[in-house]
Scaffold this motif. Sequence first.
Motif, PDB file in Angstrom:
ATOM      1  N   LYS A  90       0.812  -1.225   0.000  1.00 25.27           N
ATOM      2  CA  LYS A  90       0.000   0.000   0.000  1.00 25.27           C
ATOM      3  C   LYS A  90       0.839   1.266   0.000  1.00 25.27           C
ATOM      4  CE  LYS A  90      -2.154  -1.505   3.601  1.00 25.27           C
ATOM      5  NZ  LYS A  90      -3.056  -1.633   4.761  1.00 25.27           N
ATOM      6  N   ASP A 140     -12.203   0.479  -3.340  1.00 26.32           N
ATOM      7  CA  ASP A 140     -10.977   0.267  -2.582  1.00 26.32           C
ATOM      8  C   ASP A 140     -10.765   1.388  -1.557  1.00 26.32           C
ATOM      9  OD1 ASP A 140      -8.340  -1.321  -2.418  1.00 26.32           O
ATOM     10  OD2 ASP A 140      -7.675   0.749  -2.596  1.00 26.32           O
ATOM     11  N   TYR A 180     -10.553  -7.976   0.547  1.00 20.90           N
ATOM     12  CA  TYR A 180      -9.526  -7.542  -0.402  1.00 20.90           C
ATOM     13  C   TYR A 180      -9.142  -8.654  -1.372  1.00 20.90           C
ATOM     14  CZ  TYR A 180      -8.746  -2.874   1.278  1.00 20.90           C
ATOM     15  OH  TYR A 180      -8.914  -1.556   1.562  1.00 20.90           O
ATOM     16  N   LYS A 237     -10.718   1.095   2.567  1.00 15.22           N
ATOM     17  CA  LYS A 237      -9.559   1.527   3.357  1.00 15.22           C
ATOM     18  C   LYS A 237      -9.919   2.594   4.376  1.00 15.22           C
ATOM     19  CE  LYS A 237      -6.321   0.165   3.244  1.00 15.22           C
ATOM     20  NZ  LYS A 237      -5.920  -1.021   4.035  1.00 15.22           N
ATOM     21  N   THR A 238     -10.953   3.376   4.105  1.00  9.11           N
ATOM     22  CA  THR A 238     -11.313   4.472   5.003  1.00  9.11           C
ATOM     23  C   THR A 238     -12.571   4.163   5.805  1.00  9.11           C
ATOM     24  OG1 THR A 238     -12.554   5.559   3.218  1.00  9.11           O
ATOM     25  CG2 THR A 238     -10.249   6.196   3.502  1.00  9.11           C
ATOM     26  N   SER A 274      -0.300   4.238   5.192  1.00 11.46           N
ATOM     27  CA  SER A 274      -1.530   3.886   5.898  1.00 11.46           C
ATOM     28  C   SER A 274      -2.700   4.763   5.491  1.00 11.46           C
ATOM     29  CB  SER A 274      -1.322   4.022   7.407  1.00 11.46           C
ATOM     30  OG  SER A 274      -1.030   5.365   7.746  1.00 11.46           O
ATOM     31  N   THR A 325      -4.382  -5.987  -1.988  1.00 11.92           N
ATOM     32  CA  THR A 325      -3.393  -5.163  -1.288  1.00 11.92           C
ATOM     33  C   THR A 325      -2.874  -5.839  -0.029  1.00 11.92           C
ATOM     34  OG1 THR A 325      -5.121  -4.024  -0.022  1.00 11.92           O
ATOM     35  CG2 THR A 325      -4.460  -3.040  -2.134  1.00 11.92           C
TER      36      THR A 325
END
Length: 332
Positions: free
Chosen positions: A161, A308, A275, A312-313, A164, A206
């Motif tokens: 990635k 994606d 993922y 991630k968030t 972070s 990822t």
Amino acid sequence: MPAATPQAVRRQIAQGKLDPVYLIVGDDDAEMARLAADLSAVVEDELRAFNLERMYAGEKATSPAAIVESARTLPMMGERRIVVVLRAERLLKPKRRGKEEEAGDVEPVPGGGDTDLLDAYVKRPEPLTTLVFVASDVDRSRRLYKSIQKHATIVECWGLKGSSKDRVDLRQVARAAEQLVRQAVADAGQQIDPAAARLVAERAGTDIATLRGDVERLLLFAAGKPKIDLEDAQEVVSVETTQDDWAVTSAIQRGDRAEALRQLALALDAGTVSYMVLGQLGYFVRERLPGIDARRVPAAVEALFRTDLDLKTSGGDPRVLLERLVVELCRR
């Protein structure tokens, strides 16, 4: 202080010029463990009982005061003492209290005490000790992290990635993953077909841990073969997936939304990581969809990026996000 790479830290080790405090942070557990081991190896084998201590944040015996006391202990019959604090996210990103508690409050640091002592140590460390924090994540708003950022060396190991918090570029991730696969195979003295490397990389998405695990299994499976082919990769990939790895993408290819959603539910209910599914959908969009209907590719790529980023968030429930993506990919 500027962030350092694992390679830069290893050069410091080779030169015998270690910094007093390191923070190793990321999701690449294998690389983080190797780097912590490399730092620990600075202490001679016969002196490790005296000059090397591994502590686990969150345990009763590992309070901030205990960490500082260990770090302030002078090395015995050696030049340097190494103190490694594992699971340091419990110090650097403690869990927040529930809603019934005061808003914004956080739980006490596991092991007792607070982090003021560590904050003071980071600002004035013991020159003959190297203190190493190993954490999966940090709270960048906390005072201790800000002191570490200013006075210590931060080594980020975010695997595929890169960071972070940066938006993940799936194309860049795929290229990095393929390069890692090819390098690992080359290090083992073998070659790999490009399609095989691409499949293993796409399957991992990822997730660096999944990628490393698949590469290790691939090398074991194809041990002795001069060149690893696509069939070898398919055998390895199928080990950890559902009965039909490509059932979701096959249904999408047919435009069968109901079947695609049913297969997605089966995969997730079987324990497939979100993922992993996203990686397969990414492979489908980049490698298969252009040959099926090139007009659908731009919208499909945009949907992949959005999903994606949302994953991630924490932009929604992973199952719902993937269901939305599948529906969008089925549109003709």
